[in-house]
Enzyme design. Structure first.
Site, PDB file in Angstrom:
ATOM      1  N   ARG A  58       1.323  -0.931   0.315  1.00  0.00           N
ATOM      2  CA  ARG A  58       0.132  -0.313   0.082  1.00  0.00           C
ATOM      3  C   ARG A  58       1.017   1.185   0.048  1.00  0.00           C
ATOM      4  O   ARG A  58       2.145   1.069   0.054  1.00  0.00           O
ATOM      5  CB  ARG A  58      -1.071  -0.245   1.185  1.00  0.00           C
ATOM      6  CG  ARG A  58      -0.715  -1.017   2.682  1.00  0.00           C
ATOM      7  CD  ARG A  58      -0.041  -0.365   3.513  1.00  0.00           C
ATOM      8  NE  ARG A  58       0.229   1.379   3.438  1.00  0.00           N
ATOM      9  CZ  ARG A  58       0.756   2.268   3.460  1.00  0.00           C
ATOM     10  NH1 ARG A  58       2.320   1.684   4.234  1.00  0.00           N
ATOM     11  NH2 ARG A  58       0.480   3.194   3.815  1.00  0.00           N
ATOM     12  N   ARG A 101      -7.034  -0.733  -7.429  1.00  0.00           N
ATOM     13  CA  ARG A 101      -6.991   0.270  -6.218  1.00  0.00           C
ATOM     14  C   ARG A 101      -7.355   1.711  -6.719  1.00  0.00           C
ATOM     15  O   ARG A 101      -6.583   2.197  -7.244  1.00  0.00           O
ATOM     16  CB  ARG A 101      -5.487   1.242  -5.737  1.00  0.00           C
ATOM     17  CG  ARG A 101      -5.242  -0.545  -4.592  1.00  0.00           C
ATOM     18  CD  ARG A 101      -6.376  -0.549  -3.310  1.00  0.00           C
ATOM     19  NE  ARG A 101      -6.608   0.531  -2.451  1.00  0.00           N
ATOM     20  CZ  ARG A 101      -5.693   0.822  -1.471  1.00  0.00           C
ATOM     21  NH1 ARG A 101      -4.974   0.149  -0.893  1.00  0.00           N
ATOM     22  NH2 ARG A 101      -5.915   1.942  -1.017  1.00  0.00           N
ATOM     23  N   GLN A 204      -2.422   2.735  10.120  1.00  0.00           N
ATOM     24  CA  GLN A 204      -0.939   2.062   9.132  1.00  0.00           C
ATOM     25  C   GLN A 204      -0.489   3.352  10.247  1.00  0.00           C
ATOM     26  O   GLN A 204       0.496   2.171  10.027  1.00  0.00           O
ATOM     27  CB  GLN A 204      -1.504   3.436   8.020  1.00  0.00           C
ATOM     28  CG  GLN A 204      -2.212   2.268   6.942  1.00  0.00           C
ATOM     29  CD  GLN A 204      -4.233   2.727   6.715  1.00  0.00           C
ATOM     30  OE1 GLN A 204      -3.990   3.184   7.755  1.00  0.00           O
ATOM     31  NE2 GLN A 204      -4.381   2.535   5.358  1.00  0.00           N
ATOM     32  N   ASP A 245      -2.456  10.186  -2.227  1.00  0.00           N
ATOM     33  CA  ASP A 245      -2.969  10.002  -3.444  1.00  0.00           C
ATOM     34  C   ASP A 245      -2.815   9.874  -4.969  1.00  0.00           C
ATOM     35  O   ASP A 245      -2.603   9.938  -6.145  1.00  0.00           O
ATOM     36  CB  ASP A 245      -3.931   8.537  -2.933  1.00  0.00           C
ATOM     37  CG  ASP A 245      -3.490   8.063  -1.846  1.00  0.00           C
ATOM     38  OD1 ASP A 245      -3.044   7.000  -2.544  1.00  0.00           O
ATOM     39  OD2 ASP A 245      -3.542   8.505  -0.662  1.00  0.00           O
ATOM     40  N   ASN A 255      -5.876  11.776   0.030  1.00  0.00           N
ATOM     41  CA  ASN A 255      -5.378  11.165   0.746  1.00  0.00           C
ATOM     42  C   ASN A 255      -5.972  10.844   1.988  1.00  0.00           C
ATOM     43  O   ASN A 255      -7.313  10.388   1.973  1.00  0.00           O
ATOM     44  CB  ASN A 255      -4.037  12.465   1.234  1.00  0.00           C
ATOM     45  CG  ASN A 255      -3.472  11.286   2.291  1.00  0.00           C
ATOM     46  OD1 ASN A 255      -2.440  10.252   1.776  1.00  0.00           O
ATOM     47  ND2 ASN A 255      -2.642  11.761   3.300  1.00  0.00           N
ATOM     48  N   LYS A 256      -4.998  10.312   2.729  1.00  0.00           N
ATOM     49  CA  LYS A 256      -5.893   8.659   3.520  1.00  0.00           C
ATOM     50  C   LYS A 256      -7.207   9.193   4.277  1.00  0.00           C
ATOM     51  O   LYS A 256      -6.885  10.201   4.697  1.00  0.00           O
ATOM     52  CB  LYS A 256      -4.722   8.123   4.952  1.00  0.00           C
ATOM     53  CG  LYS A 256      -5.343   7.013   5.571  1.00  0.00           C
ATOM     54  CD  LYS A 256      -6.157   6.202   4.724  1.00  0.00           C
ATOM     55  CE  LYS A 256      -5.045   5.633   4.079  1.00  0.00           C
ATOM     56  NZ  LYS A 256      -5.429   4.586   2.893  1.00  0.00           N
TER      57      LYS A 256
END
Length: 354
Positions: A58, A101, A204, A245, A255-256
């Site tokens: 990831r 993804r 994470q 991302d 992003n996350k």
């Protein structure tokens, strides 16, 4: 002036999540860290696609690198006179990799680069394809080291920083993006304190980021995601440093999940907000964040921690994996091409064209 050569990479850059053995791809299984260090071996492109979807590997840059090697594996049994004819046979495998993804632009970028390589290659297309995958990995590592130096140069000595998710060696070819800036800042004695959010639901930050920093001898303090605003209020943090991302043409950044709320809190408390990502993450064809497809994962990921259910049966859950931070909340975007301060459509075009 800070340069990448100022950093002791023997100390700060030794974790590698992706290893090409010549006939298979070894991926450090990030689902099992930090307690089990184990590799998943992929022998074909479908196994690589499954590993990407399952979060075995990831992080946007690492996903792109893994996908490039997936194309090399897919090509193994293909017989074609040149790369263009090989691409016709490989296209279904490339599409399956691309679907693994959808939010990370690096995945589509790496596959597009492999397509261009094939279209230009002659009879030696297999060798050219493998060399291209290797180049993608090597260029990512070099870019990360350069970004680390650029980003560290923005940080005043004695600063505290907060990061989110995992943006280190585990998410890239090595060294990391946002975590690369933190590594460089620690090496240059600019950063005094590092805080990492746990990053629910996959943890994470708790499982990966603090483990990575521990391997480098960097002390990091873990916080609950919900403690970030209070931490900023205490004055312990001068910068929030995150990866990306996808970065849009106006600076909006996917992003996350949880990044957006950090940016809002940072602006309220006068804390600077830095996004660090390679130029392959910049998507100048996407005008703004409203056009980004946000991946939704299984709601069951929210029902427990470490395999232990913590939620009653019959409860609904909403589980988007990413959010979009508006460009106006970002103080600096750092890529290997340079630093964009206070991103706007105009200075994004000046840096990346389009």
């Amino acid at each position: 002036m800070n340069t990448a050569s100022d950093i002791d990479y023997a100390r700060y850059d030794h974790i590698r999540p992706i290893l090409w053995t010549g006939d298979a791809l070894q991926l450090l299984d990030q689902r099992k860290l930090p307690f089990v260090v184990e590799h998943v071996v992929c022998h074909d492109s479908d196994e690589v696609a499954a590993a990407i979807h399952a979060l075995t590997v990831r992080g946007a840059p690492a996903i792109g690198i893994a996908a490039a090697w997936g194309v090399v594996l897919a090509a193994r049994d293909v017989q074609a006179a040149d790369g263009a004819h090989a691409l016709q046979q490989l296209e279904p495998a490339l599409q399956r990799l691309n679907a693994s993804r959808p939010t990370a632009v690096n995945l589509a970028w790496a596959l597009a680069r492999m397509r261009r390589c094939l279209n230009a290659a002659g009879a030696d297309w297999k060798a050219k394809l493998e060399a291209e995958a290797q180049a993608i990995a090597e260029e990512d590592l070099a870019a990360n080291r350069h970004m680390g130096a650029l980003g560290a140069g923005l940080i005043e000595a004695g600063s505290g920083v907060l990061t989110h998710c995992n943006t280190g060696s585990l998410a890239t070819a090595g060294f990391g993006t946002a975590l690369g800036v933190i590594r460089a800042g620690m090496a240059q004695h600019r950063i005094a304190r590092v805080f990492a959010g746990e990053t629910r639901p996959w943890l994470q930050g708790a499982r990966l980021t603090v483990w990575e920093l521990q391997q480098d001898g960097i002390d990091a303090t873990l916080i609950a995601d919900s403690a970030a605003s209070h931490l900023m209020k205490t004055g312990a943090v001068q910068w929030v440093i995150v990866g990306a991302d996808r970065i849009c043409a106006n600076g909006d950044t996917a992003n996350k999940i949880g990044t957006y709320q950090l940016a809002i809190a940072a602006r309220h408390h006068g804390v600077k907000f830095m996004v660090v990502a390679p130029s392959s993450t910049v998507d100048m064809e996407t005008v703004d964040g409203s056009q980004i497809e946000i991946e939704q994962r299984d709601p069951g990921e929210l029902y427990g921690v470490g395999g232990t259910r913590t939620v009653a049966e019959g409860i609904a859950a909403w589980n988007p994996v990413f959010d979009v931070t508006p460009g106006e909340l970002i103080d600096a975007i750092v890529t290997e091409r340079g630093v964009i301060l206070n991103p706007t459509p105009e200075n994004m075009r000046a840096a990346f064209g389009g």
